[in-house]
Design an enzyme around this catalytic site. Structure first.
Site, PDB file in Angstrom:
ATOM      1  N   ASP A 174      45.648  72.050   7.404  1.00  0.00           N
ATOM      2  CA  ASP A 174      46.334  72.097   8.702  1.00  0.00           C
ATOM      3  C   ASP A 174      47.764  71.553   8.607  1.00  0.00           C
ATOM      4  O   ASP A 174      48.155  70.668   9.361  1.00  0.00           O
ATOM      5  CB  ASP A 174      45.548  71.305   9.752  1.00  0.00           C
ATOM      6  CG  ASP A 174      44.101  71.732   9.838  1.00  0.00           C
ATOM      7  OD1 ASP A 174      43.829  72.940   9.652  1.00  0.00           O
ATOM      8  OD2 ASP A 174      43.234  70.876  10.072  1.00  0.00           O
ATOM      9  N   GLU A 214      42.260  79.992  16.602  1.00  0.00           N
ATOM     10  CA  GLU A 214      42.664  78.579  16.569  1.00  0.00           C
ATOM     11  C   GLU A 214      43.996  78.444  15.828  1.00  0.00           C
ATOM     12  O   GLU A 214      44.557  79.423  15.343  1.00  0.00           O
ATOM     13  CB  GLU A 214      41.590  77.716  15.900  1.00  0.00           C
ATOM     14  CG  GLU A 214      41.329  78.058  14.442  1.00  0.00           C
ATOM     15  CD  GLU A 214      40.222  77.217  13.826  1.00  0.00           C
ATOM     16  OE1 GLU A 214      39.475  76.546  14.572  1.00  0.00           O
ATOM     17  OE2 GLU A 214      40.099  77.222  12.581  1.00  0.00           O
TER      18      GLU A 214
END
Length: 360
Positions: free
Chosen positions: A44, A227
């Protein structure tokens, strides 16, 4: 490549003459002009810039960390800016923090939950605010954001992760990944929501469902999800690049929403067009996901920073990679294909020159 090596040689030559009284002179072969992926372990990846520095934001051991470096391809000075408190809504599972500069302060958006481990059914979104305009300042906890359908009832809050913000035409918007309703299983489809913000730590109005996993290239596995949304702009064009399929599988990939009318209503899903996949893995690079975007040190190149899986086996063992990308004739991004591990890539334009100059 030859032009960049020539420019680097000139910098080193001039620097050598300017520092002729010093005992050590940097030679051309001491400054590498290439690098290879992966650059470090992690997932991420969120990177942005403050002046001449690259600020990298990530979670580690239930805390949020920052790195500050002159180099896009290397971490630098580290600082822990927040540690999850005990016995709170945000005590566990700190995920995917992002840092944004708005109106003189840095704001960090992150997901966390009240209970440790699986099932991850209590994830909510929180916000931190810097006390000064420096990203490496101290931070205050601004609390949890309400991401459900009834703001008058805080207890009706709904699962939310991966929040990012979009500044457009003088307004501020939040985009995140959430559930339609709170569930008792994390095997729940995820959707992208958008909502206007009253300020960087308060949402305004009610959330709007912006995107659901419906296309053939974003479905087909055990769990459909959208997402990791990130904002990318090119002139007056606005794009939301997001992750789809399953984060633990090699099929994890990137889709994109394009704003049709920059002067239109961002809260109208009909004003967005979905395209994809716009960036996906290969036989050598698996599960590319959760990207962020930065410029090269001299501002001439666009770079995508992303994570990928280390193996094809299901799981979350990942590392961070980066590579330059270009633009198509119609102004849309062209991310190309992920560069295999170990293959040499030219360093971001201007980076080697900075290293050569700093070595003098």
């Amino acid at each position: 490549m030859k032009a960049r090596i020539f420019a680097l040689t000139m910098i080193i030559t001039v620097s050598a003459f300017a520092n002729c009284g010093k005992t050590e002179v940097v030679s051309e072969d001491k400054v590498k002009t290439t690098f290879a992926n992966p650059v470090w372990d992690g997932a991420d990846p969120w990177m942005t810039q403050q002046g001449d520095d690259y600020v990298y934001c990530y979670s580690a051991n239930n805390s949020i960390m920052l790195s500050r470096s002159k180099y896009l391809t290397r971490k630098g000075e580290l600082k822990r800016i927040w540690q999850a408190p005990a016995n709170s809504w945000n005590s566990h599972s700190v995920w995917a923090p992002e840092i944004h500069f708005v109106d003189g302060h840095w704001y960090v958006y992150y997901a966390a939950g009240s209970t440790p481990g699986s099932p991850f059914i209590n994830q909510r979104t929180g916000v931190l605010r810097s006390k000064t305009s420096d990203a490496f300042s101290d931070y205050e906890d601004m609390g949890m954001l309400y991401t459900g359908d009834n703001p008058d009832d805080p207890e009706s809050n709904v699962w939310a992760i991966d929040m990012t913000i979009l500044e457009h035409n003088g307004k501020l918007f939040a985009i995140w990944s959430g559930w339609k309703e709170q569930r008792d299983t994390d095997a729940t489809p995820q959707h992208l929501y958008i909502q206007e913000m009253e300020n960087p730590y308060t949402l305004k109005g009610t959330r709007v469902l912006l995107s659901s996993p419906e296309e053939s290239w974003e479905t087909g596995g055990p769990l459909n999800l959208n997402e990791g949304a990130q904002i990318l702009k090119n002139g007056d064009q606005v794009f939301v690049v997001y992750s789809c399929r399953e984060s633990w599988l090699k099929e994890y990939r990137q889709g994109m929403l394009q704003l049709n009318d920059p002067d239109g209503d961002l809260l109208d899903p009909a004003n967005w067009t979905k395209k994809g996949p716009v960036f996906e893995g290969t036989a050598q690079v698996h599960g590319v996901g959760h990207v962020s975007f930065v410029k090269s040190p001299d501002g001439t190149e666009d770079w995508i920073v992303y994570h990928s899986k280390k193996t094809t086996e299901p799981g979350w063992d990942r590392n961070v990679r980066m590579q330059p990308f270009t633009w198509n004739a119609d102004g849309t991004p062209n991310f190309g294909t992920p560069v295999p591990a170990g293959k040499e890539i030219d360093r971001p334009s201007g980076e080697a020159e900075i290293e050569a100059a700093e070595a003098q």
